[in-house]
Enzyme design. Structure first.
Site, PDB file in Angstrom:
ATOM      1  N   PRO A  93       1.078  11.876   7.642  1.00 54.67           N
ATOM      2  CA  PRO A  93       0.013  13.074   6.825  1.00 54.67           C
ATOM      3  C   PRO A  93       0.801  13.507   5.626  1.00 54.67           C
ATOM      4  O   PRO A  93       0.034  14.171   4.771  1.00 54.67           O
ATOM      5  CB  PRO A  93       0.011  14.064   8.040  1.00 54.67           C
ATOM      6  N   GLU A 120       6.914  13.880  15.807  1.00 55.09           N
ATOM      7  CA  GLU A 120       6.565  14.933  14.866  1.00 55.09           C
ATOM      8  C   GLU A 120       7.216  14.425  13.639  1.00 55.09           C
ATOM      9  O   GLU A 120       6.616  15.003  12.526  1.00 55.09           O
ATOM     10  CB  GLU A 120       7.583  16.264  15.328  1.00 55.09           C
ATOM     11  N   ARG A 158     -11.617  -6.532   4.141  1.00 63.38           N
ATOM     12  CA  ARG A 158     -12.922  -6.985   3.684  1.00 63.38           C
ATOM     13  C   ARG A 158     -12.774  -7.374   2.098  1.00 63.38           C
ATOM     14  O   ARG A 158     -13.650  -7.864   1.544  1.00 63.38           O
ATOM     15  CB  ARG A 158     -13.692  -6.004   3.905  1.00 63.38           C
ATOM     16  N   ASP A 173     -20.539  -7.716  -9.192  1.00 66.78           N
ATOM     17  CA  ASP A 173     -21.569  -8.309 -10.189  1.00 66.78           C
ATOM     18  C   ASP A 173     -22.646  -7.416 -10.452  1.00 66.78           C
ATOM     19  O   ASP A 173     -23.465  -7.421 -11.351  1.00 66.78           O
ATOM     20  CB  ASP A 173     -22.026  -9.782 -10.015  1.00 66.78           C
TER      21      ASP A 173
END
Ligand code: 9D3
Length: 235
Positions: A93, A120, A158, A173
């Site tokens: 975090p 933690e 991806r 493109d």
């Protein structure tokens, strides 16, 4: 690309690939061998006879802190399995926010080593010595870094060359002027048949057959939505 995940919950990555990455674009990329995912159990590297990986925080307070030694040894054991240099990443975090620009940079590397914690915290001294990139996926609290690691894996997978099938054209493109200038915009609204659905119509411009006007309208929609919903992206 090889991706190592170091975790005390390796069962989340036991399936090959994990269910969340076994379908759609990441599923196809895995099947094509574009990414090789290797999970390492940090607990297996504990020197402790009880295979302990955490201990109570100096200074007191709630929760447990991941000890230096098991994580240090797990990182070096994983790195020794393959000669490609690994970009070390700690999901936390406290990290820099994950953005598409950062995803693009990470996607171009030969190897990522992701460290996910369920504590933690992690002893600061091992973080300093490992000097990982520290990355957060957003300002909300998860139970651990494993799902954040899967989010990062999905996003970089991806972008691997060959990962996008025929049904999804690479947008490189068809950048709008704004994207060419490095501004990332929200998407425009989309419509399909029927033209009338419960009395709601498809915008006339999309039925006009004028591809220039359609492109203009879509860009205007994207700019308006971005200004309305994400003014921070235009600032
Ligand atoms: C008591 C302070 N907590 C910070 C808000 C401690 C804490 C909460 C949650 C420590 C670790 C976690 C587990 N989360 C992650 O490991 C994590 C995470 C996240 O919670 N949100 C967004 N991105 C990430 S990346 C890893």
């Amino acid at each position: 690309m090889r991706i190592d995940v170091l975790t005390t919950f390796p069962e989340m990555f036991a399936a090959q690939p994990p269910a969340a990455l076994a379908v759609s674009i990441p599923g196809r990329a895995s099947a094509a061998g574009l990414i090789e995912l290797v999970a390492t159990d940090i607990r297996a590297f504990s020197d402790n006879k009880h295979k302990k990986t955490d201990d109570r925080p100096f200074g007191g307070g709630p929760g447990m802190v991941m000890m230096c030694q098991p994580l240090w040894d797990a990182v070096h054991a994983a790195e020794a399995q393959d000669p490609r240099p690994a970009t070390r990443i700690l999901l936390t975090p406290q990290g820099v926010p994950l953005t598409q620009a950062l995803v693009e940079s990470l996607a171009a590397r030969p190897r990522l080593l992701l460290i996910a914690g369920h504590y933690e915290g992690i002893d600061e001294r091992v973080i300093e010595r490992l000097a990982p990139l520290e990355i957060s996926i957003g300002d909300y609290v998860l139970s651990g870094g494993e799902l954040a690691a899967m989010v990062l894996i999905d996003a970089v997978t991806r972008l691997q060359p060959g990962a996008l099938g025929d049904e999804l054209s690479n947008q490189a493109d068809s950048f709008s002027p704004d994207e060419a200038a490095g501004r990332r915009l929200l998407d425009c609204p989309h419509y399909t048949r029927p033209r009338d659905w419960m009395g709601a119509q498809v915008p006339d411009i999309l039925l006009s057959g004028d591809h220039g006007k359609v492109a203009q309208w879509r860009l205007a929609q994207r700019l308006a939505r971005t200004a309305e919903r994400r003014p921070d992206l235009l600032a």
